[in-house]
Design a protein around this motif. Structure first.
Motif, PDB file in Angstrom:
ATOM      1  N   SER A   2     -34.541 -66.316 -65.624  1.00  0.00           N
ATOM      2  CA  SER A   2     -33.362 -67.174 -65.677  1.00  0.00           C
ATOM      3  C   SER A   2     -32.547 -67.007 -64.402  1.00  0.00           C
ATOM      4  N   ASP A   3     -31.564 -67.861 -64.230  1.00  0.00           N
ATOM      5  CA  ASP A   3     -30.539 -67.712 -63.191  1.00  0.00           C
ATOM      6  C   ASP A   3     -31.131 -67.542 -61.793  1.00  0.00           C
ATOM      7  N   MET A   4     -32.040 -68.448 -61.450  1.00  0.00           N
ATOM      8  CA  MET A   4     -32.604 -68.462 -60.099  1.00  0.00           C
ATOM      9  C   MET A   4     -31.748 -69.302 -59.152  1.00  0.00           C
ATOM     10  N   HIS A   5     -31.125 -70.333 -59.674  1.00  0.00           N
ATOM     11  CA  HIS A   5     -30.154 -71.156 -58.947  1.00  0.00           C
ATOM     12  C   HIS A   5     -30.749 -71.832 -57.701  1.00  0.00           C
ATOM     13  N   LEU A   6     -31.869 -72.518 -57.897  1.00  0.00           N
ATOM     14  CA  LEU A   6     -32.439 -73.327 -56.820  1.00  0.00           C
ATOM     15  C   LEU A   6     -31.578 -74.563 -56.610  1.00  0.00           C
ATOM     16  N   SER A   7     -31.142 -74.803 -55.374  1.00  0.00           N
ATOM     17  CA  SER A   7     -30.455 -76.056 -55.071  1.00  0.00           C
ATOM     18  C   SER A   7     -31.272 -76.821 -54.032  1.00  0.00           C
ATOM     19  N   ALA A   8     -30.634 -77.411 -53.030  1.00  0.00           N
ATOM     20  CA  ALA A   8     -31.331 -78.364 -52.156  1.00  0.00           C
ATOM     21  C   ALA A   8     -32.077 -77.723 -50.990  1.00  0.00           C
ATOM     22  N   GLY A   9     -32.176 -76.398 -50.973  1.00  0.00           N
ATOM     23  CA  GLY A   9     -32.934 -75.734 -49.911  1.00  0.00           C
ATOM     24  C   GLY A   9     -32.035 -75.045 -48.899  1.00  0.00           C
ATOM     25  N   VAL A  10     -32.635 -74.180 -48.106  1.00  0.00           N
ATOM     26  CA  VAL A  10     -31.897 -73.388 -47.123  1.00  0.00           C
ATOM     27  C   VAL A  10     -31.328 -74.267 -46.016  1.00  0.00           C
ATOM     28  N   VAL A  60     -25.613 -78.937 -55.749  1.00  0.00           N
ATOM     29  CA  VAL A  60     -26.244 -80.008 -54.969  1.00  0.00           C
ATOM     30  C   VAL A  60     -25.234 -81.133 -54.776  1.00  0.00           C
ATOM     31  N   PRO A  61     -24.709 -81.307 -53.561  1.00  0.00           N
ATOM     32  CA  PRO A  61     -23.713 -82.372 -53.342  1.00  0.00           C
ATOM     33  C   PRO A  61     -24.347 -83.755 -53.323  1.00  0.00           C
ATOM     34  N   ILE A  62     -23.554 -84.761 -53.670  1.00  0.00           N
ATOM     35  CA  ILE A  62     -23.955 -86.161 -53.581  1.00  0.00           C
ATOM     36  C   ILE A  62     -23.122 -86.788 -52.461  1.00  0.00           C
ATOM     37  N   ARG A  77     -31.026 -87.907 -58.450  1.00  0.00           N
ATOM     38  CA  ARG A  77     -30.959 -87.605 -57.014  1.00  0.00           C
ATOM     39  C   ARG A  77     -30.898 -86.104 -56.780  1.00  0.00           C
ATOM     40  N   LYS A  78     -30.136 -85.400 -57.589  1.00  0.00           N
ATOM     41  CA  LYS A  78     -30.042 -83.946 -57.456  1.00  0.00           C
ATOM     42  C   LYS A  78     -31.401 -83.285 -57.712  1.00  0.00           C
ATOM     43  N   LEU A  79     -32.091 -83.729 -58.765  1.00  0.00           N
ATOM     44  CA  LEU A  79     -33.400 -83.160 -59.085  1.00  0.00           C
ATOM     45  C   LEU A  79     -34.379 -83.385 -57.938  1.00  0.00           C
ATOM     46  N   GLU A  80     -34.377 -84.576 -57.370  1.00  0.00           N
ATOM     47  CA  GLU A  80     -35.273 -84.872 -56.250  1.00  0.00           C
ATOM     48  C   GLU A  80     -34.947 -84.005 -55.037  1.00  0.00           C
ATOM     49  N   LEU A  81     -33.654 -83.753 -54.783  1.00  0.00           N
ATOM     50  CA  LEU A  81     -33.257 -82.915 -53.654  1.00  0.00           C
ATOM     51  C   LEU A  81     -33.679 -81.463 -53.868  1.00  0.00           C
ATOM     52  N   VAL A  82     -33.586 -80.980 -55.099  1.00  0.00           N
ATOM     53  CA  VAL A  82     -34.033 -79.613 -55.390  1.00  0.00           C
ATOM     54  C   VAL A  82     -35.535 -79.500 -55.177  1.00  0.00           C
ATOM     55  N   PHE A  83     -36.284 -80.483 -55.664  1.00  0.00           N
ATOM     56  CA  PHE A  83     -37.736 -80.471 -55.463  1.00  0.00           C
ATOM     57  C   PHE A  83     -38.091 -80.502 -53.978  1.00  0.00           C
ATOM     58  N   GLU A  84     -37.372 -81.310 -53.211  1.00  0.00           N
ATOM     59  CA  GLU A  84     -37.624 -81.390 -51.771  1.00  0.00           C
ATOM     60  C   GLU A  84     -37.269 -80.086 -51.066  1.00  0.00           C
ATOM     61  N   GLY A  85     -36.251 -79.397 -51.563  1.00  0.00           N
ATOM     62  CA  GLY A  85     -35.814 -78.157 -50.932  1.00  0.00           C
ATOM     63  C   GLY A  85     -36.677 -76.959 -51.248  1.00  0.00           C
ATOM     64  N   LEU A 120     -34.041 -88.013 -66.512  1.00  0.00           N
ATOM     65  CA  LEU A 120     -34.160 -86.849 -65.640  1.00  0.00           C
ATOM     66  C   LEU A 120     -35.072 -85.803 -66.271  1.00  0.00           C
ATOM     67  N   LYS A 121     -34.902 -85.585 -67.561  1.00  0.00           N
ATOM     68  CA  LYS A 121     -35.773 -84.634 -68.262  1.00  0.00           C
ATOM     69  C   LYS A 121     -37.232 -85.081 -68.176  1.00  0.00           C
ATOM     70  N   ARG A 122     -37.478 -86.369 -68.359  1.00  0.00           N
ATOM     71  CA  ARG A 122     -38.837 -86.886 -68.284  1.00  0.00           C
ATOM     72  C   ARG A 122     -39.401 -86.758 -66.870  1.00  0.00           C
ATOM     73  N   LEU A 123     -38.560 -86.989 -65.844  1.00  0.00           N
ATOM     74  CA  LEU A 123     -39.009 -86.857 -64.465  1.00  0.00           C
ATOM     75  C   LEU A 123     -39.432 -85.430 -64.156  1.00  0.00           C
ATOM     76  N   PHE A 124     -38.677 -84.449 -64.655  1.00  0.00           N
ATOM     77  CA  PHE A 124     -39.060 -83.046 -64.468  1.00  0.00           C
ATOM     78  C   PHE A 124     -40.425 -82.777 -65.103  1.00  0.00           C
ATOM     79  N   CYS A 125     -40.584 -83.225 -66.347  1.00  0.00           N
ATOM     80  CA  CYS A 125     -41.846 -82.973 -67.056  1.00  0.00           C
ATOM     81  C   CYS A 125     -43.020 -83.682 -66.391  1.00  0.00           C
ATOM     82  N   GLU A 126     -42.814 -84.899 -65.917  1.00  0.00           N
ATOM     83  CA  GLU A 126     -43.891 -85.633 -65.236  1.00  0.00           C
ATOM     84  C   GLU A 126     -44.257 -84.978 -63.906  1.00  0.00           C
ATOM     85  N   THR A 127     -43.264 -84.484 -63.196  1.00  0.00           N
ATOM     86  CA  THR A 127     -43.526 -83.843 -61.904  1.00  0.00           C
ATOM     87  C   THR A 127     -44.316 -82.559 -62.096  1.00  0.00           C
ATOM     88  N   ILE A 128     -43.932 -81.747 -63.060  1.00  0.00           N
ATOM     89  CA  ILE A 128     -44.572 -80.448 -63.272  1.00  0.00           C
ATOM     90  C   ILE A 128     -45.862 -80.584 -64.074  1.00  0.00           C
TER      91      ILE A 128
END
Length: 318
Positions: A2-10, A60-62, A77-85, A120-128
């Motif tokens: 838990s509590d990894m806190h991935l955001s948009a990348g370094v 993750v800012p917008i 948009r936030k989910l996509e930025l986290v995946f990209e990061g 958004l939940k479905r996008l996460f599941c489809e991506t993974i």
């Protein structure tokens, strides 16, 4: 975990990202590889539980801002930025999920409430899990406040035991008289979006020090001007969002009083809440929390156990 806190990348747009707190991508990839090979290979059932705040949408800012009126489009948009990061982490999760007898369950915390949006939940599941994913391989829990297993195990993120972070699972969205639904967020989320993220530019460690109450006391002595500004800003937003009516927020007097009670309690933890679950439910023998960023394993005299999985982020403990 838990509590990894991935955001948009370094790095975002060629610049260092002050809102990124996760720097252990390779270590997490190794973690997943370990639990899907060797003794944990294709013949072994492994369920990976991501127990809240693994993805940190609040960081993750917008368009450079942190709006409190969060729509499904913003969440996507936030989910996509986290995946990209964090592409290595995404690929490792996909690889883990694709192996026989491996499953991923995501239990929502207070830094990832955007999962209450269905798309958004479905996008996460489809991506993974791939376009043909099903709940037996990857699943995001937004239906219940915790996970329970027949072996006498309960898993909570932990935020639901704090009035400041408590989310409404029955009505997570506000839609009345609005052009589109927005998240119903607790005071703790507003605190992160409007206060913590604003002052991070001045004190990068502001959200990495615990207990906060001790930090504030010492701050008044060693960093007086900044600490006074921080306290005044926090007080302003608390009064504005708890006592000024807005159809875009849901704030009850009872919840406000509970938040104030928590704030004046010197050391508010979750050990008592975990023990209360163990006492109230005779068939539950182990309770696992995250949320507090303090790893621990407490075995009681009656043989029951409380575990906190801590955090992957860097913390300073006073």
């Amino acid at each position: 975990t838990s509590d990894m806190h991935l955001s948009a990348g370094v790095v975002v747009d060629g610049k260092p990202n002050p809102y990124e707190d996760f720097f252990l991508d390779r270590e997490f990839v190794d973690f997943l590889r370990f639990f899907s090979s060797g003794d944990y290979g294709d013949s072994c059932e492994v369920e990976l539980i991501l127990n809240g705040d693994v993805l940190d949408f609040l960081n993750v800012p917008i368009d450079g801002e942190f709006p409190t009126e969060i729509t499904e489009e913003m969440g996507v948009r936030k989910l996509e930025l986290v995946f990209e990061g964090h592409p290595e982490v995404v690929e490792a999760l996909k690889s883990f999920c694709s192996r026989p007898k491996k499953r991923i369950v995501y239990n929502v915390g207070n830094h990832d409430p955007e999962f209450f949006f269905f798309f958004l939940k479905r996008l996460f599941c489809e991506t993974i899990g791939g376009p043909d994913w099903h709940a037996d391989k990857v699943w995001v829990n937004t239906e219940k406040e915790f996970l329970e297993y027949s072996e006498g195990l309960e898993i909570h993120h932990g935020n639901q035991f704090e009035a400041v972070h408590n989310m409404n699972y029955q009505q997570p969205l506000i839609s009345e008289n609005l052009p589109e639904p927005i998240l119903s967020i607790p005071w703790g989320t507003i605190y992160v979006l409007k206060i913590i993220n604003r002052v991070k530019w001045e004190r990068e460690y502001i959200d990495k020090v615990k207990p906060v109450k001790v930090f504030l006391v010492w701050g008044l002595i060693t960093d007086t001007i900044f600490t006074m500004k921080f306290i005044l800003l926090s007080s302003f937003y608390f009064l504005r969002t708890r006592f000024v009516y807005s159809p875009r927020r849901k704030a009850t007097l009872w919840n406000t009083l509970k938040i104030m009670q928590e704030e004046i309690t010197p050391f508010h933890g979750l050990e008592d809440d975990a023990r209360a679950i163990l006492d109230a439910k005779p068939l539950v023998n182990i309770v696992i929390f995250g949320h507090t960023h303090g790893a621990m394993q407490q075995r009681y005299r009656d043989g029951k156990i409380y575990i906190n999985t801590g955090t992957w982020t860097r913390m300073v403990n006073l």
